[in-house]
Design a protein around this motif. Structure first.
Motif, PDB file in Angstrom:
ATOM      1  N   GLY A 113      49.024  13.729 -27.321  1.00 43.12           N
ATOM      2  CA  GLY A 113      48.565  14.001 -25.728  1.00 43.12           C
ATOM      3  C   GLY A 113      47.133  14.162 -25.824  1.00 43.12           C
ATOM      4  O   GLY A 113      46.320  13.852 -26.986  1.00 43.12           O
ATOM      5  N   PRO A 114      46.349  14.319 -24.676  1.00 46.79           N
ATOM      6  CA  PRO A 114      45.086  14.364 -24.644  1.00 46.79           C
ATOM      7  C   PRO A 114      44.394  15.318 -25.471  1.00 46.79           C
ATOM      8  O   PRO A 114      44.967  16.398 -25.534  1.00 46.79           O
ATOM      9  CB  PRO A 114      44.809  14.493 -23.051  1.00 46.79           C
ATOM     10  N   VAL A 115      43.472  15.195 -26.097  1.00 46.39           N
ATOM     11  CA  VAL A 115      42.764  15.915 -27.130  1.00 46.39           C
ATOM     12  C   VAL A 115      41.400  16.217 -26.513  1.00 46.39           C
ATOM     13  O   VAL A 115      40.603  15.504 -26.417  1.00 46.39           O
ATOM     14  CB  VAL A 115      42.550  15.210 -28.567  1.00 46.39           C
ATOM     15  N   ARG A 116      40.968  17.592 -26.352  1.00 39.68           N
ATOM     16  CA  ARG A 116      39.878  18.148 -25.867  1.00 39.68           C
ATOM     17  C   ARG A 116      38.721  18.086 -26.941  1.00 39.68           C
ATOM     18  O   ARG A 116      38.986  18.314 -28.154  1.00 39.68           O
ATOM     19  CB  ARG A 116      39.911  19.803 -25.577  1.00 39.68           C
ATOM     20  N   PRO A 117      37.599  17.431 -26.450  1.00 37.83           N
ATOM     21  CA  PRO A 117      36.291  17.482 -27.288  1.00 37.83           C
ATOM     22  C   PRO A 117      36.184  18.866 -28.006  1.00 37.83           C
ATOM     23  O   PRO A 117      36.305  19.830 -27.136  1.00 37.83           O
ATOM     24  CB  PRO A 117      35.210  17.164 -26.295  1.00 37.83           C
ATOM     25  N   GLY A 118      36.004  18.889 -29.286  1.00 36.61           N
ATOM     26  CA  GLY A 118      35.785  20.366 -29.972  1.00 36.61           C
ATOM     27  C   GLY A 118      37.064  21.070 -30.173  1.00 36.61           C
ATOM     28  O   GLY A 118      36.940  22.367 -30.400  1.00 36.61           O
ATOM     29  N   SER A 218      43.434  17.020 -37.681  1.00 37.89           N
ATOM     30  CA  SER A 218      42.387  17.782 -38.134  1.00 37.89           C
ATOM     31  C   SER A 218      41.460  18.301 -37.392  1.00 37.89           C
ATOM     32  O   SER A 218      41.278  18.130 -36.173  1.00 37.89           O
ATOM     33  CB  SER A 218      41.571  16.492 -38.977  1.00 37.89           C
ATOM     34  N   GLN A 219      40.853  19.456 -38.070  1.00 35.51           N
ATOM     35  CA  GLN A 219      39.597  20.033 -37.320  1.00 35.51           C
ATOM     36  C   GLN A 219      38.779  19.258 -36.638  1.00 35.51           C
ATOM     37  O   GLN A 219      38.193  19.538 -35.351  1.00 35.51           O
ATOM     38  CB  GLN A 219      39.245  21.281 -38.061  1.00 35.51           C
ATOM     39  N   ASN A 220      38.017  18.347 -37.404  1.00 33.54           N
ATOM     40  CA  ASN A 220      37.136  17.382 -37.048  1.00 33.54           C
ATOM     41  C   ASN A 220      37.718  16.286 -36.212  1.00 33.54           C
ATOM     42  O   ASN A 220      36.652  15.496 -35.477  1.00 33.54           O
ATOM     43  CB  ASN A 220      36.238  16.982 -38.101  1.00 33.54           C
ATOM     44  N   GLN A 221      38.757  16.103 -36.037  1.00 35.05           N
ATOM     45  CA  GLN A 221      39.660  14.999 -35.284  1.00 35.05           C
ATOM     46  C   GLN A 221      39.224  13.521 -35.545  1.00 35.05           C
ATOM     47  O   GLN A 221      39.298  12.749 -34.729  1.00 35.05           O
ATOM     48  CB  GLN A 221      39.200  15.332 -33.655  1.00 35.05           C
ATOM     49  N   MET A 299      40.638  10.922 -32.795  1.00 35.36           N
ATOM     50  CA  MET A 299      42.115  11.573 -31.984  1.00 35.36           C
ATOM     51  C   MET A 299      41.886  11.710 -30.491  1.00 35.36           C
ATOM     52  O   MET A 299      42.843  11.514 -29.893  1.00 35.36           O
ATOM     53  CB  MET A 299      42.095  12.914 -32.600  1.00 35.36           C
ATOM     54  N   GLN A 300      40.820  11.657 -30.029  1.00 33.96           N
ATOM     55  CA  GLN A 300      40.615  11.748 -28.618  1.00 33.96           C
ATOM     56  C   GLN A 300      40.987  10.246 -28.212  1.00 33.96           C
ATOM     57  O   GLN A 300      41.997  10.178 -26.979  1.00 33.96           O
ATOM     58  CB  GLN A 300      39.168  11.992 -28.272  1.00 33.96           C
ATOM     59  N   VAL A 301      40.757   9.127 -28.735  1.00 35.12           N
ATOM     60  CA  VAL A 301      40.741   7.829 -28.117  1.00 35.12           C
ATOM     61  C   VAL A 301      42.406   7.651 -28.495  1.00 35.12           C
ATOM     62  O   VAL A 301      43.029   6.957 -27.354  1.00 35.12           O
ATOM     63  CB  VAL A 301      40.227   6.922 -29.239  1.00 35.12           C
ATOM     64  N   VAL A 302      42.991   7.784 -29.428  1.00 33.75           N
ATOM     65  CA  VAL A 302      44.475   7.616 -29.683  1.00 33.75           C
ATOM     66  C   VAL A 302      45.512   8.677 -29.209  1.00 33.75           C
ATOM     67  O   VAL A 302      46.617   8.441 -29.289  1.00 33.75           O
ATOM     68  CB  VAL A 302      44.858   7.335 -31.314  1.00 33.75           C
ATOM     69  N   GLN A 303      44.853   9.710 -28.794  1.00 31.77           N
ATOM     70  CA  GLN A 303      45.193  10.749 -28.053  1.00 31.77           C
ATOM     71  C   GLN A 303      46.413  11.511 -29.044  1.00 31.77           C
ATOM     72  O   GLN A 303      47.643  11.587 -28.699  1.00 31.77           O
ATOM     73  CB  GLN A 303      46.260  10.369 -26.861  1.00 31.77           C
ATOM     74  N   THR A 412      39.336  19.591 -47.594  1.00 30.77           N
ATOM     75  CA  THR A 412      37.909  19.450 -47.806  1.00 30.77           C
ATOM     76  C   THR A 412      37.516  18.564 -46.412  1.00 30.77           C
ATOM     77  O   THR A 412      36.388  18.901 -45.888  1.00 30.77           O
ATOM     78  CB  THR A 412      37.431  18.744 -49.250  1.00 30.77           C
ATOM     79  N   VAL A 413      38.200  17.337 -46.479  1.00 26.83           N
ATOM     80  CA  VAL A 413      37.848  16.220 -45.178  1.00 26.83           C
ATOM     81  C   VAL A 413      38.003  16.925 -44.187  1.00 26.83           C
ATOM     82  O   VAL A 413      37.189  16.530 -43.131  1.00 26.83           O
ATOM     83  CB  VAL A 413      38.220  15.009 -45.661  1.00 26.83           C
ATOM     84  N   GLN A 414      38.900  17.657 -43.675  1.00 26.71           N
ATOM     85  CA  GLN A 414      39.276  17.580 -42.184  1.00 26.71           C
ATOM     86  C   GLN A 414      38.196  18.850 -41.711  1.00 26.71           C
ATOM     87  O   GLN A 414      38.247  18.833 -40.383  1.00 26.71           O
ATOM     88  CB  GLN A 414      40.752  18.653 -42.156  1.00 26.71           C
ATOM     89  N   ALA A 415      37.510  19.354 -42.150  1.00 28.26           N
ATOM     90  CA  ALA A 415      36.445  20.390 -41.873  1.00 28.26           C
ATOM     91  C   ALA A 415      35.138  19.943 -41.756  1.00 28.26           C
ATOM     92  O   ALA A 415      34.266  20.578 -41.343  1.00 28.26           O
ATOM     93  CB  ALA A 415      36.472  21.839 -42.580  1.00 28.26           C
ATOM     94  N   ASN A 416      35.021  18.848 -42.378  1.00 26.62           N
ATOM     95  CA  ASN A 416      33.802  18.159 -42.377  1.00 26.62           C
ATOM     96  C   ASN A 416      33.107  17.621 -41.249  1.00 26.62           C
ATOM     97  O   ASN A 416      34.174  16.819 -40.535  1.00 26.62           O
ATOM     98  CB  ASN A 416      33.384  17.205 -43.595  1.00 26.62           C
TER      99      ASN A 416
END
Length: 416
Positions: A113-118, A218-221, A299-303, A412-416
């Motif tokens: 679904g729609p992913v909020r920025p941040g 991921s946290q950084n999307q 993640m925002q683009v592909v929802q 490591t990568v998901q928080a970068n």
């Protein structure tokens, strides 16, 4: 890597059920474009504001990174990487129950679904029984069966029951089948949106190649999960360059555009010991993507993004996704192989899983494609491995077991 096909090949006539495999080829690094001069190569240097965690190599990408034209993507052809004669690649062994409890099972739930920025994403699901498909009492590590729950009293019927919401309509192909299928182009399906092709300039020859990869929560999307050999050439080589990820690529169509990479990572196991001669243990890699020109994360683009999970039982039912590009395929279409692993390679203790083999005839270009478990009718599930290599006869695909080393890479990568 060499400028032949991207599947590591088995030069013997072994059957897939013998333990005497001699030669094999990596499934995929793929696509060679003539005319890319070595002198014009952009070389990445490993740079980061902090030291890479133990067991990993990677960091920020410097320099300008070109996008790829549709013509370049369509012209891509696989290369071949052949194992040295006499190399023993596979030792299939029977799975034992001890393999179920190598480590506490951890999972990052998928997002749709729609992913909020941040938005904060990628939290751990610590349920130790998630996807446990054995009879082992997974909450205790015991082989004793779990006790039967006490019967609950029957609830009083509600005089005015609340109507259930209408179920989501299935999208994508029927998952109640086995073998290879054409996945299709339904963008309502999460797997269609989150799987894509990765294009890059290879460290070995300065030419353009392709792999497959999956957008994971991921946290950084911004994380794409793939094979280690899709980001680094292995022992004695370097990181590839000019990464571009194209989600939902189909026949030259790029419905969600292109994303360049700002970081690339792999395991030290792959970078120091892997390569065209194997071994393929811990053949995992990841890209951290830049936002697109509109400032949106992938993640925002592909929802959304697929979940990712580690330290799982090996006898799962997988949906193995990828963009095979070696004949008879051409890299233009997303395919999937459905089924359970047919073979298992273990460590010398006979219980620790190292690699899983799935009956699948996808070819070079499919490397890095996600092995997804628990997929629902909307195409949402958990990535539990990636395509790594396969024999020359295209009878199987192998994936490294996604355990603690892969989990460290993701953390490591998901928080970068």
């Amino acid at each position: 890597m060499s400028n032949r096909t991207s599947k590591r090949s088995n030069r013997t006539n072994r059957t897939v059920r013998t333990a005497t495999a001699a030669l094999a080829v990596a499934v995929a690094i793929g696509a060679a474009l003539p005319g890319t001069a070595d002198a014009a190569r952009l070389r990445n240097t490993m740079s980061s504001t902090r030291k890479a965690p133990h067991g990993l190599v990677g960091g920020k990408v410097h320099g300008r990174h070109a996008s790829y034209t549709i013509e370049q993507m369509e012209t891509a052809t696989p290369l071949e990487n052949v194992l040295a004669p006499g190399t023993s690649a596979i030792t299939p062994r029977a799975r034992t129950r001890k393999a179920t409890h190598l480590a506490r099972m951890r999972a990052v739930d998928p997002v749709v679904g729609p992913v909020r920025p941040g938005a904060h994403l990628g939290g751990w699901n610590d349920d130790p029984c998630l996807f446990d498909v054995t009879q082992v009492a997974c909450d205790s590590g015991s082989e004793d069966p779990a006790p039967e729950p006490s019967p609950e009293p029957s609830p009083e019927p509600s005089p005015e029951p609340t109507p259930a919401p209408a179920p989501l309509q299935p999208s994508g192909p029927d998952l109640n089948q086995t073998g290879r299928i054409t996945w299709g182009t339904d963008l309502n399906n999460v797997a269609t949106r989150t799987e894509g092709r990765i294009f890059f300039t290879a460290a070995s020859d300065g030419r353009t190649h392709s792999c497959s990869g999956t957008v994971v929560a991921s946290q950084n999307q911004s994380v794409v999960w793939t094979a280690g050999h899709c980001v680094h050439g292995g022992a004695g080589s370097d990181f590839h360059t000019n990464f571009v990820f194209v989600p939902a690529y189909d026949n030259g169509n790029t419905p969600y555009g292109q994303f360049t990479a700002r970081e690339r990572w792999t395991t030290t196991t792959w970078s120091s010991t892997g390569g065209e001669h194997g071994p393929f243990t811990d053949d995992f890699g990841a890209l951290v993507l830049n936002p697109n020109d509109a400032g949106q994360t992938v993640m925002q683009v592909v929802q959304g993004g697929q979940g990712i999970i580690f330290n799982q039982p090996v006898n799962q039912s997988f949906v193995d996704l990828g963009y095979p590009a070696d004949a008879p395929f051409d890299g233009s279409t997303l395919y999937a192989c459905l089924g359970a692993p047919a073979q298992l390679q273990t460590a010398s203790d006979g219980t620790t899983p190292l690699e899983l083999g799935l009956n699948c005839d996808m070819t070079g270009g499919a490397s890095g494609g996600g092995w997804v478990i628990g997929m629902d009718s909307q195409g949402l599930g958990y990535v539990n491995g990636v395509n790594s290599w396969g024999p020359e006869d295209h009878s199987m695909l192998w994936a490294a077991y996604q355990g603690a080393v892969a989990q460290n890479l993701y953390d490591t990568v998901q928080a970068n």
